[in-house]
Motif scaffolding. Sequence first.
Motif, short mmCIF file in Angstrom:
data_model
loop_
_atom_site.label_atom_id
_atom_site.label_comp_id
_atom_site.label_asym_id
_atom_site.label_seq_id
_atom_site.Cartn_x
_atom_site.Cartn_y
_atom_site.Cartn_z
N GLU A 47 0.83 -1.21 0.00
CA GLU A 47 0.00 0.00 0.00
C GLU A 47 0.86 1.26 0.00
O GLU A 47 0.58 2.22 -0.73
N GLU A 48 1.90 1.27 0.82
CA GLU A 48 2.78 2.44 0.90
C GLU A 48 3.50 2.67 -0.43
O GLU A 48 3.59 3.80 -0.91
N ALA A 49 4.00 1.61 -1.03
CA ALA A 49 4.68 1.74 -2.32
C ALA A 49 3.71 2.27 -3.38
O ALA A 49 4.07 3.15 -4.18
N THR A 50 2.49 1.77 -3.37
CA THR A 50 1.49 2.23 -4.33
C THR A 50 1.20 3.72 -4.14
O THR A 50 1.13 4.47 -5.12
N GLU A 51 1.04 4.15 -2.90
CA GLU A 51 0.79 5.56 -2.62
C GLU A 51 1.96 6.44 -3.05
O GLU A 51 1.76 7.50 -3.64
N ILE A 52 3.17 6.00 -2.75
CA ILE A 52 4.35 6.78 -3.15
C ILE A 52 4.43 6.88 -4.67
O ILE A 52 4.70 7.97 -5.20
N VAL A 53 4.17 5.79 -5.37
CA VAL A 53 4.17 5.83 -6.84
C VAL A 53 3.15 6.86 -7.33
O VAL A 53 3.45 7.66 -8.23
N LYS A 54 1.96 6.84 -6.77
CA LYS A 54 0.92 7.78 -7.19
C LYS A 54 1.34 9.23 -6.93
O LYS A 54 1.17 10.10 -7.79
N ILE A 55 1.90 9.50 -5.76
CA ILE A 55 2.29 10.86 -5.39
C ILE A 55 3.39 11.38 -6.31
O ILE A 55 3.30 12.48 -6.86
N VAL A 56 4.45 10.59 -6.48
CA VAL A 56 5.57 11.08 -7.28
C VAL A 56 5.23 11.09 -8.77
O VAL A 56 5.76 11.92 -9.51
N SER A 57 4.33 10.22 -9.20
CA SER A 57 3.89 10.25 -10.60
C SER A 57 3.10 11.53 -10.87
O SER A 57 3.26 12.15 -11.93
N LYS A 58 2.27 11.91 -9.93
CA LYS A 58 1.51 13.16 -10.06
C LYS A 58 2.46 14.36 -10.10
O LYS A 58 2.30 15.27 -10.91
N THR A 59 3.47 14.33 -9.23
CA THR A 59 4.48 15.40 -9.22
C THR A 59 5.20 15.46 -10.57
O THR A 59 5.40 16.54 -11.13
N LYS A 60 5.56 14.30 -11.08
CA LYS A 60 6.24 14.23 -12.38
C LYS A 60 5.35 14.80 -13.48
O LYS A 60 5.80 15.61 -14.30
N ASP A 61 4.07 14.41 -13.51
CA ASP A 61 3.15 14.89 -14.53
C ASP A 61 2.96 16.41 -14.45
O ASP A 61 2.93 17.10 -15.47
N THR A 62 2.84 16.92 -13.22
CA THR A 62 2.69 18.37 -13.03
C THR A 62 3.91 19.11 -13.54
O THR A 62 3.79 20.14 -14.21
N MET A 63 5.09 18.60 -13.22
CA MET A 63 6.32 19.25 -13.65
C MET A 63 6.47 19.16 -15.17
O MET A 63 6.92 20.11 -15.81
N TYR A 64 6.07 18.05 -15.75
CA TYR A 64 6.14 17.90 -17.20
C TYR A 64 5.29 18.98 -17.88
O TYR A 64 5.71 19.62 -18.85
#
Length: 124
Positions: A102-119
């Motif tokens: 669950e924690e890994a899944t949440e971290i993936v979601k958070i940093v993926s969102k950050t990556k998309d926003t920065m892109y």
Amino acid sequence: MEKDVFIENMKKRTKKFGVDVILFCDSLKPCKAASIVTYQLVKAATSVGANYRSACRGRSDNEFFSKICVVVEEADESLFWLEVIEDSGLSNNQIELNRLLEEATEIVKIVSKTKDTMYKKLNP
């Protein structure tokens, strides 16, 4: 200020994830496969926190984006190895395995969102 609090919380969270994975790996069933999976998982999980910290020290938006992409990859790889442990029955501690998944899944979601926003910021 909210952004600074978020960043500090993510630094702590990603470091805790790496430490928790290290401790969890000590509970895996002793076998050759577990030692190989442990090596891969510990490398990926500790890299999440190390690269997140590095991204936060980025000297430019482009550097931050590059490093946050690595964080996404390492977090997703951590999730992969945790899934391998689950699917192969290498763990004796299903509760902790579920928590780490669950924690890994949440971290993936958070940093993926950050990556998309920065892109989007870099490529308007």
